[in-house]
Write a protein that holds these residues in place. Structure first.
Motif, mmCIF file in Angstrom:
data_model
loop_
_atom_site.group_PDB
_atom_site.id
_atom_site.type_symbol
_atom_site.label_atom_id
_atom_site.label_comp_id
_atom_site.label_asym_id
_atom_site.label_seq_id
_atom_site.Cartn_x
_atom_site.Cartn_y
_atom_site.Cartn_z
ATOM 1 N N ASN A 48 76.402 32.597 30.700
ATOM 2 C CA ASN A 48 76.695 33.252 29.431
ATOM 3 C C ASN A 48 77.692 32.472 28.577
ATOM 4 O O ASN A 48 77.756 32.656 27.358
ATOM 5 C CB ASN A 48 77.234 34.667 29.671
ATOM 6 N N SER A 49 78.469 31.612 29.235
ATOM 7 C CA SER A 49 79.449 30.803 28.506
ATOM 8 C C SER A 49 78.879 29.457 28.082
ATOM 9 O O SER A 49 79.578 28.643 27.465
ATOM 10 C CB SER A 49 80.694 30.579 29.377
ATOM 11 N N GLY A 50 77.617 29.209 28.419
ATOM 12 C CA GLY A 50 76.966 27.979 28.006
ATOM 13 C C GLY A 50 77.042 26.845 29.004
ATOM 14 O O GLY A 50 76.560 25.741 28.745
ATOM 15 N N TYR A 51 77.627 27.102 30.188
ATOM 16 C CA TYR A 51 77.747 26.069 31.212
ATOM 17 C C TYR A 51 76.554 26.162 32.160
ATOM 18 O O TYR A 51 76.674 26.601 33.313
ATOM 19 C CB TYR A 51 79.063 26.238 31.962
ATOM 20 N N TRP A 52 75.413 25.721 31.680
ATOM 21 C CA TRP A 52 74.180 25.904 32.442
ATOM 22 C C TRP A 52 74.123 25.031 33.694
ATOM 23 O O TRP A 52 73.537 25.426 34.697
ATOM 24 C CB TRP A 52 72.963 25.652 31.541
ATOM 25 N N ASN A 53 74.701 23.838 33.643
ATOM 26 C CA ASN A 53 74.703 22.992 34.843
ATOM 27 C C ASN A 53 75.489 23.655 35.964
ATOM 28 O O ASN A 53 75.061 23.652 37.125
ATOM 29 C CB ASN A 53 75.288 21.620 34.523
ATOM 30 N N GLU A 54 76.658 24.198 35.624
ATOM 31 C CA GLU A 54 77.463 24.908 36.607
ATOM 32 C C GLU A 54 76.748 26.172 37.093
ATOM 33 O O GLU A 54 76.798 26.519 38.274
ATOM 34 C CB GLU A 54 78.826 25.268 36.019
ATOM 35 N N ALA A 55 76.074 26.850 36.173
ATOM 36 C CA ALA A 55 75.314 28.050 36.535
ATOM 37 C C ALA A 55 74.192 27.700 37.512
ATOM 38 O O ALA A 55 73.917 28.458 38.451
ATOM 39 C CB ALA A 55 74.743 28.716 35.291
ATOM 40 N N ARG A 56 73.547 26.569 37.312
ATOM 41 C CA ARG A 56 72.485 26.141 38.223
ATOM 42 C C ARG A 56 73.024 25.924 39.632
ATOM 43 O O ARG A 56 72.370 26.273 40.618
ATOM 44 C CB ARG A 56 71.838 24.847 37.711
ATOM 45 N N THR A 57 74.217 25.353 39.719
ATOM 46 C CA THR A 57 74.821 25.105 41.029
ATOM 47 C C THR A 57 75.053 26.421 41.772
ATOM 48 O O THR A 57 74.712 26.553 42.955
ATOM 49 C CB THR A 57 76.161 24.361 40.873
ATOM 50 N N VAL A 58 75.625 27.394 41.071
ATOM 51 C CA VAL A 58 75.915 28.680 41.697
ATOM 52 C C VAL A 58 74.624 29.440 41.999
ATOM 53 O O VAL A 58 74.486 30.057 43.063
ATOM 54 C CB VAL A 58 76.838 29.519 40.791
ATOM 55 N N ALA A 59 73.675 29.408 41.068
ATOM 56 C CA ALA A 59 72.412 30.110 41.261
ATOM 57 C C ALA A 59 71.612 29.513 42.415
ATOM 58 O O ALA A 59 70.948 30.235 43.169
ATOM 59 C CB ALA A 59 71.589 30.079 39.984
ATOM 60 N N THR A 60 71.678 28.202 42.555
ATOM 61 C CA THR A 60 71.001 27.542 43.680
ATOM 62 C C THR A 60 71.581 28.029 45.002
ATOM 63 O O THR A 60 70.847 28.282 45.967
ATOM 64 C CB THR A 60 71.142 26.011 43.583
ATOM 65 N N LYS A 61 72.897 28.173 45.044
ATOM 66 C CA LYS A 61 73.536 28.701 46.249
ATOM 67 C C LYS A 61 73.077 30.127 46.530
ATOM 68 O O LYS A 61 72.833 30.489 47.685
ATOM 69 C CB LYS A 61 75.064 28.664 46.110
ATOM 70 N N PHE A 62 72.957 30.942 45.480
ATOM 71 C CA PHE A 62 72.478 32.312 45.673
ATOM 72 C C PHE A 62 71.077 32.296 46.278
ATOM 73 O O PHE A 62 70.788 33.045 47.226
ATOM 74 C CB PHE A 62 72.455 33.064 44.338
ATOM 75 N N LEU A 63 70.197 31.467 45.758
ATOM 76 C CA LEU A 63 68.832 31.381 46.287
ATOM 77 C C LEU A 63 68.834 30.966 47.755
ATOM 78 O O LEU A 63 68.060 31.496 48.562
ATOM 79 C CB LEU A 63 68.017 30.388 45.464
ATOM 80 N N ASP A 64 69.712 30.038 48.102
ATOM 81 C CA ASP A 64 69.811 29.591 49.497
ATOM 82 C C ASP A 64 70.376 30.703 50.386
ATOM 83 O O ASP A 64 69.890 30.924 51.508
ATOM 84 C CB ASP A 64 70.699 28.354 49.599
ATOM 85 N N ASP A 65 71.403 31.393 49.883
ATOM 86 C CA ASP A 65 72.057 32.437 50.680
ATOM 87 C C ASP A 65 71.119 33.588 51.017
ATOM 88 O O ASP A 65 71.255 34.223 52.070
ATOM 89 C CB ASP A 65 73.272 32.994 49.931
ATOM 90 N N PHE A 66 70.175 33.880 50.109
ATOM 91 C CA PHE A 66 69.311 35.042 50.303
ATOM 92 C C PHE A 66 67.836 34.679 50.492
ATOM 93 O O PHE A 66 66.961 35.533 50.372
ATOM 94 C CB PHE A 66 69.462 36.003 49.115
ATOM 95 N N GLU A 67 67.588 33.432 50.820
ATOM 96 C CA GLU A 67 66.203 32.974 50.972
ATOM 97 C C GLU A 67 65.457 33.736 52.058
ATOM 98 O O GLU A 67 64.261 34.042 51.921
ATOM 99 C CB GLU A 67 66.175 31.478 51.277
#
Length: 240
Positions: A48-67
């Motif tokens: 939401n703050s426009g930091y999409w690269n950082e958001a991708r890093t965190v979102a990728t971790k979420f996908l891994d954590d709940f895969e």
């Protein structure tokens, strides 16, 4: 049913008792609850703050954590709505992560939706002897699409009287970093929302969103107003 729980940042850091109530309620309705201690954030603040690269890093971790999870439930329409509606934008150029996203989106649920529409549960044996008004969060209404589900659950709480406020679909003024970047506008919106709640004569403002509640509670305490905020989960866990 075995489910994984996702605890949003606001609840993890500021309202851990709500997280405990959330888990207890799920266990009460027969769920085998699993908590992955490696979980962190869904990535929404950065996105939401426009930091999409950082958001991708965190979102990728979420996908891994709940895969490996079969079902993921969270006490927040903001987080679950973000995962459902925006993860595919983050990973539209990555075929593998987009595949993971499409798989995960189908198994992520907001708490009241999961209870009412999937488990078909509305009665949790709660007692809350107070007048309340309900705040529909922007994320709940517009991102996830819940409105009747929280009200169905509140209608089954013994001793509770729900009084709807005027302009109930308007924002409380939080909006994540909006409250920091546009403080004066945000405060005016919060003031209006709280004034509408006060006019109902309610003792509590109830919502599904901890971030909205934290925002309104800060204003209420600063102005020393005669009303409190409480998460819906904590109402449903109440016994008096």
């Amino acid at each position: 049913m075995q489910i994984d729980v996702f605890i949003p940042c606001f609840i993890d850091q500021f309202y851990p008792e709500t997280a405990e109530s959330f888990v207890n309620l799920l266990e009460k309705v027969g769920c085998d609850v699993k908590y992955n201690p490696k979980q962190t954030c869904c990535g929404q603040p950065a996105f939401n703050s426009g930091y999409w690269n950082e958001a991708r890093t965190v979102a990728t971790k979420f996908l891994d954590d709940f895969e490996l999870a079969n079902v993921v439930v969270a006490p927040s329409a903001s987080c679950t709505g973000f995962i459902r509606n925006y993860y595919h934008k983050l990973f539209e150029d990555d075929e593998e992560l987009l595949r993971k996203t499409n798989k995960t989106r189908k198994k992520v649920f907001e708490f009241t939706d999961f209870l009412v529409n999937h488990l078909k549960v509305t009665e949790l044996g709660a007692t809350f002897n107070h007048k309340v008004t309900f705040h529909d969060s922007c994320a709940g209404l517009r991102e996830y699409g819940i409105k009747e589900e929280p009200r169905k659950l509140l209608s089954m709480v013994k001793g509770l009287e729900l009084i709807e406020m005027e302009a109930l679909e308007t924002c409380c003024g939080f909006g994540g970093t909006f409250a920091a970047k546009f403080h004066n506008i945000s405060t005016a919106m919060t003031e209006q929302k709280v004034e509408h709640a006060l006019k109902t004569g309610a003792e509590y403002i109830v919502s599904t969103e901890a971030s909205c509640l934290m925002n309104m509670d800060a204003y209420i305490k600063k102005q020393k107003l005669p009303i409190k905020t409480i998460h819906l989960v904590d109402v449903l866990a109440s016994r008096g």
